[in-house]
Design a protein around this motif. Structure first.
Motif, PDB file in Angstrom:
ATOM      1  N   VAL A 137     -35.669  -6.255   8.794  1.00 28.35           N
ATOM      2  CA  VAL A 137     -34.817  -6.808   7.735  1.00 28.35           C
ATOM      3  C   VAL A 137     -34.946  -8.332   7.724  1.00 28.35           C
ATOM      4  O   VAL A 137     -34.971  -8.962   6.663  1.00 28.35           O
ATOM      5  CB  VAL A 137     -33.358  -6.357   7.946  1.00 28.35           C
ATOM      6  CG1 VAL A 137     -32.426  -7.038   6.951  1.00 28.35           C
ATOM      7  CG2 VAL A 137     -33.247  -4.843   7.829  1.00 28.35           C
TER       8      VAL A 137
ATOM      9  N   ALA B 110     -31.373  -7.523  19.451  1.00 29.33           N
ATOM     10  CA  ALA B 110     -29.923  -7.274  19.469  1.00 29.33           C
ATOM     11  C   ALA B 110     -29.480  -6.650  20.791  1.00 29.33           C
ATOM     12  O   ALA B 110     -28.345  -6.837  21.214  1.00 29.33           O
ATOM     13  CB  ALA B 110     -29.517  -6.372  18.306  1.00 29.33           C
TER      14      ALA B 110
ATOM     15  N   GLU C 131     -24.813   0.824   7.827  1.00 30.18           N
ATOM     16  CA  GLU C 131     -25.938   1.675   7.419  1.00 30.18           C
ATOM     17  C   GLU C 131     -26.692   2.223   8.628  1.00 30.18           C
ATOM     18  O   GLU C 131     -27.146   3.370   8.616  1.00 30.18           O
ATOM     19  CB  GLU C 131     -26.902   0.868   6.536  1.00 30.18           C
ATOM     20  CG  GLU C 131     -28.002   1.740   5.933  1.00 30.18           C
ATOM     21  CD  GLU C 131     -29.156   0.943   5.344  1.00 30.18           C
ATOM     22  OE1 GLU C 131     -29.099  -0.296   5.360  1.00 30.18           O
ATOM     23  OE2 GLU C 131     -30.121   1.579   4.883  1.00 30.18           O
ATOM     24  N   ARG C 132     -26.870   1.392   9.651  1.00 28.06           N
ATOM     25  CA  ARG C 132     -27.565   1.819  10.872  1.00 28.06           C
ATOM     26  C   ARG C 132     -26.533   1.787  11.998  1.00 28.06           C
ATOM     27  O   ARG C 132     -26.438   0.808  12.725  1.00 28.06           O
ATOM     28  CB  ARG C 132     -28.704   0.849  11.200  1.00 28.06           C
ATOM     29  CG  ARG C 132     -29.659   0.608  10.053  1.00 28.06           C
ATOM     30  CD  ARG C 132     -30.538  -0.615  10.298  1.00 28.06           C
ATOM     31  NE  ARG C 132     -31.864  -0.267  10.776  1.00 28.06           N
ATOM     32  CZ  ARG C 132     -32.844  -1.164  10.989  1.00 28.06           C
ATOM     33  NH1 ARG C 132     -32.612  -2.466  10.799  1.00 28.06           N
ATOM     34  NH2 ARG C 132     -34.013  -0.787  11.419  1.00 28.06           N
ATOM     35  N   PRO C 133     -25.751   2.856  12.159  1.00 26.47           N
ATOM     36  CA  PRO C 133     -24.588   2.791  13.058  1.00 26.47           C
ATOM     37  C   PRO C 133     -24.978   2.467  14.497  1.00 26.47           C
ATOM     38  O   PRO C 133     -25.963   2.966  15.017  1.00 26.47           O
ATOM     39  CB  PRO C 133     -23.970   4.187  12.942  1.00 26.47           C
ATOM     40  CG  PRO C 133     -25.025   5.051  12.347  1.00 26.47           C
ATOM     41  CD  PRO C 133     -25.906   4.176  11.529  1.00 26.47           C
ATOM     42  N   VAL C 134     -24.174   1.625  15.106  1.00 18.36           N
ATOM     43  CA  VAL C 134     -24.426   1.145  16.465  1.00 18.36           C
ATOM     44  C   VAL C 134     -23.106   1.065  17.205  1.00 18.36           C
ATOM     45  O   VAL C 134     -22.061   0.841  16.605  1.00 18.36           O
ATOM     46  CB  VAL C 134     -25.079  -0.257  16.399  1.00 18.36           C
ATOM     47  CG1 VAL C 134     -24.905  -1.017  17.699  1.00 18.36           C
ATOM     48  CG2 VAL C 134     -26.561  -0.155  16.061  1.00 18.36           C
TER      49      VAL C 134
ATOM     50  N   ASN D 129     -28.620  -7.319  11.484  1.00 16.68           N
ATOM     51  CA  ASN D 129     -29.735  -6.582  10.882  1.00 16.68           C
ATOM     52  C   ASN D 129     -29.985  -5.268  11.613  1.00 16.68           C
ATOM     53  O   ASN D 129     -30.347  -4.266  11.004  1.00 16.68           O
ATOM     54  CB  ASN D 129     -30.999  -7.432  10.888  1.00 16.68           C
ATOM     55  CG  ASN D 129     -30.907  -8.592   9.907  1.00 16.68           C
ATOM     56  OD1 ASN D 129     -30.145  -8.543   8.940  1.00 16.68           O
ATOM     57  ND2 ASN D 129     -31.671  -9.635  10.158  1.00 16.68           N
ATOM     58  N   ALA D 130     -29.815  -5.279  12.945  1.00 19.11           N
ATOM     59  CA  ALA D 130     -30.051  -4.060  13.724  1.00 19.11           C
ATOM     60  C   ALA D 130     -29.073  -2.955  13.335  1.00 19.11           C
ATOM     61  O   ALA D 130     -29.389  -1.777  13.449  1.00 19.11           O
ATOM     62  CB  ALA D 130     -29.946  -4.355  15.214  1.00 19.11           C
TER      63      ALA D 130
ATOM     64  N   ARG E 164     -35.080   3.627  13.407  1.00 19.66           N
ATOM     65  CA  ARG E 164     -35.347   3.782  14.839  1.00 19.66           C
ATOM     66  C   ARG E 164     -35.571   5.254  15.160  1.00 19.66           C
ATOM     67  O   ARG E 164     -34.930   6.135  14.606  1.00 19.66           O
ATOM     68  CB  ARG E 164     -34.218   3.195  15.670  1.00 19.66           C
ATOM     69  CG  ARG E 164     -32.839   3.551  15.216  1.00 19.66           C
ATOM     70  CD  ARG E 164     -31.820   2.618  15.858  1.00 19.66           C
ATOM     71  NE  ARG E 164     -30.496   2.822  15.322  1.00 19.66           N
ATOM     72  CZ  ARG E 164     -29.721   1.868  14.814  1.00 19.66           C
ATOM     73  NH1 ARG E 164     -30.126   0.631  14.793  1.00 19.66           N
ATOM     74  NH2 ARG E 164     -28.520   2.141  14.341  1.00 19.66           N
TER      75      ARG E 164
ATOM     76  N   ILE F 224     -25.442   1.195  22.180  1.00 19.80           N
ATOM     77  CA  ILE F 224     -25.728   2.596  21.884  1.00 19.80           C
ATOM     78  C   ILE F 224     -26.131   2.656  20.421  1.00 19.80           C
ATOM     79  O   ILE F 224     -25.319   2.393  19.531  1.00 19.80           O
ATOM     80  CB  ILE F 224     -24.501   3.496  22.159  1.00 19.80           C
ATOM     81  CG1 ILE F 224     -24.110   3.434  23.636  1.00 19.80           C
ATOM     82  CG2 ILE F 224     -24.804   4.937  21.734  1.00 19.80           C
ATOM     83  CD1 ILE F 224     -22.766   4.076  23.949  1.00 19.80           C
ATOM     84  N   PHE F 225     -27.402   2.951  20.174  1.00 18.26           N
ATOM     85  CA  PHE F 225     -27.884   3.068  18.802  1.00 18.26           C
ATOM     86  C   PHE F 225     -27.562   4.471  18.280  1.00 18.26           C
ATOM     87  O   PHE F 225     -27.960   5.462  18.903  1.00 18.26           O
ATOM     88  CB  PHE F 225     -29.394   2.835  18.727  1.00 18.26           C
ATOM     89  CG  PHE F 225     -29.802   1.404  18.944  1.00 18.26           C
ATOM     90  CD1 PHE F 225     -29.464   0.434  18.007  1.00 18.26           C
ATOM     91  CD2 PHE F 225     -30.508   1.021  20.064  1.00 18.26           C
ATOM     92  CE1 PHE F 225     -29.840  -0.896  18.195  1.00 18.26           C
ATOM     93  CE2 PHE F 225     -30.885  -0.300  20.260  1.00 18.26           C
ATOM     94  CZ  PHE F 225     -30.541  -1.261  19.323  1.00 18.26           C
ATOM     95  N   GLY F 226     -26.856   4.541  17.176  1.00 14.70           N
ATOM     96  CA  GLY F 226     -26.637   5.830  16.528  1.00 14.70           C
ATOM     97  C   GLY F 226     -27.774   6.117  15.580  1.00 14.70           C
ATOM     98  O   GLY F 226     -28.598   5.246  15.301  1.00 14.70           O
TER      99      GLY F 226
ATOM    100  N   ASP G 114     -35.508  -6.681  15.315  1.00 15.16           N
ATOM    101  CA  ASP G 114     -34.075  -6.956  15.165  1.00 15.16           C
ATOM    102  C   ASP G 114     -33.300  -6.165  16.210  1.00 15.16           C
ATOM    103  O   ASP G 114     -32.399  -6.693  16.877  1.00 15.16           O
ATOM    104  CB  ASP G 114     -33.595  -6.538  13.762  1.00 15.16           C
ATOM    105  CG  ASP G 114     -34.043  -7.510  12.674  1.00 15.16           C
ATOM    106  OD1 ASP G 114     -34.352  -8.666  13.000  1.00 15.16           O
ATOM    107  OD2 ASP G 114     -34.073  -7.093  11.500  1.00 15.16           O
ATOM    108  N   GLU G 115     -33.663  -4.889  16.350  1.00 21.91           N
ATOM    109  CA  GLU G 115     -32.955  -4.024  17.298  1.00 21.91           C
ATOM    110  C   GLU G 115     -33.245  -4.416  18.739  1.00 21.91           C
ATOM    111  O   GLU G 115     -32.351  -4.451  19.588  1.00 21.91           O
ATOM    112  CB  GLU G 115     -33.348  -2.562  17.040  1.00 21.91           C
ATOM    113  CG  GLU G 115     -32.853  -2.072  15.691  1.00 21.91           C
ATOM    114  CD  GLU G 115     -33.536  -0.817  15.185  1.00 21.91           C
ATOM    115  OE1 GLU G 115     -32.944  -0.148  14.330  1.00 21.91           O
ATOM    116  OE2 GLU G 115     -34.674  -0.513  15.617  1.00 21.91           O
TER     117      GLU G 115
END
Lengths: 205, 205
Positions: free
Chosen positions: B92, B192, A163-166, A191-192, B136, B167-169, B188-189
């Motif tokens: 979350v 992570a 859901e939250r692409p990483v 979760n991230a 984010r 790399i956060f999408g 969380d992010e």
């Protein structure tokens, strides 16, 4: 389509998916103990409750409390079989609750990591070291590693279809015939990226 | 080097960094309330305690408890100034503690999100909706956006230069002269990616 055709198609689809994707799994906080420690905590060795994705590994019936300088985590999973050394795998978030800062390490690499107190129904133990935040990693069979062109110990990027692409960098791959192919994230990471059970990742070269 | 030269060098270095990097900030769980809700919870409006990175925004002296079906979060930050609508931003992980699943949304996009109970020293309120996990996002000045070639509302990838590189999408950029340029991650992010205060990110095209 006949049932046989359907089954053949499913088998093919799984084979194709297995060549491209790696299933994602979230590892909750958990504890590994030695036989002696299990005896001290529970009065007996570990009792398998259900198998984990990695062959031979299991969730035990037994649970412990982790007691830190600032707080406690109750009812924490214990994984078996027993090991030669205790290891406590928590997230950075858990570390804040306990009041310790776990270093990010691969399983087994515990030198210089903080110790902690564990409480079981039959007794408490203090482990001198072994509290880590597990570095994200992929367990891989030699067959999958050969197909994907990955060597044991290699570090890769892992793209998550979530859901939250990483794209997670610095993901360590360990290859062994004792493994099943799964990427392991901790709950901060799961979760991230908004991971749900069944979600897949892909290794980027 | 003279002090003046030193200062000039620092200014230049900051300008170069500002053209390439975006400072990262972790947003802890927090609550926005209306004037009426502040009155109900605290008996008065919000009292600024310290300014936040976004101009005009502040951490309030007041704190609330968030009460969910399964658990509570105590001593939660309230951000001011008051808004036209309540909003509760949690991770979350927090949602698991409370027993609710916050949808991942941009601030302000709260339709259909769960409600929750808030407790203050002077009273309790039930908000019918507004509990989200903040998607984010990057706040950006029009100057930085122009320099980086980014438009308001654009979605980008954000590479973090952190202990656990990621790399956060799906990172939403919002551009406004009312903003200071900062990337906002939830805990969380931040955990992570192993973010520490002062860490930087870079927008990937």
């Amino acid at each position: 389509m006949s049932t046989a055709e359907n089954r053949e198609l499913e088998r093919l689809a799984e084979a194709v998916i297995g060549r491209i994707f790696v299933p994602l799994e979230a590892s909750g906080r958990h504890v590994h103990v030695t036989k002696e420690q299990a005896l001290a905590l529970f009065g007996h060795g570990l009792t398998p409750k259900r198998p984990l994705s990695q062959p031979g590994q299991y969730l035990a019936e037994e649970r412990v409390s982790i007691v830190g300088p600032k707080g406690r985590l109750e009812h924490v999973a214990v994984l078996g079989p027993e090991r030669r050394e205790a290891q406590v795998e928590i997230s950075v978030t858990d570390g804040r609750i306990l009041g310790i800062a776990p270093p990010v390490r691969l399983s087994g690499d515990v030198s210089g990591s903080p110790g902690i107190k564990l409480e079981g129904p039959e007794g408490s133990i203090a482990i001198p070291a072994g509290v880590i935040a597990a570095r994200r990693h992929i367990h891989m069979t030699p067959e999958d590693a050969a197909r994907m062109g990955i060597a044991d110990g290699q570090t890769v990027k892992l793209q998550t279809f979530t859901e939250r692409p990483v794209i997670f960098g610095d993901v360590s791959v360990r290859v062994s015939p004792r493994f099943a192919t799964f990427a392991h994230l901790d709950y901060d990471e799961a979760n991230a990226c908004g991971m749900q059970p069944g979600d897949l990742g892909r290794i980027l070269s």
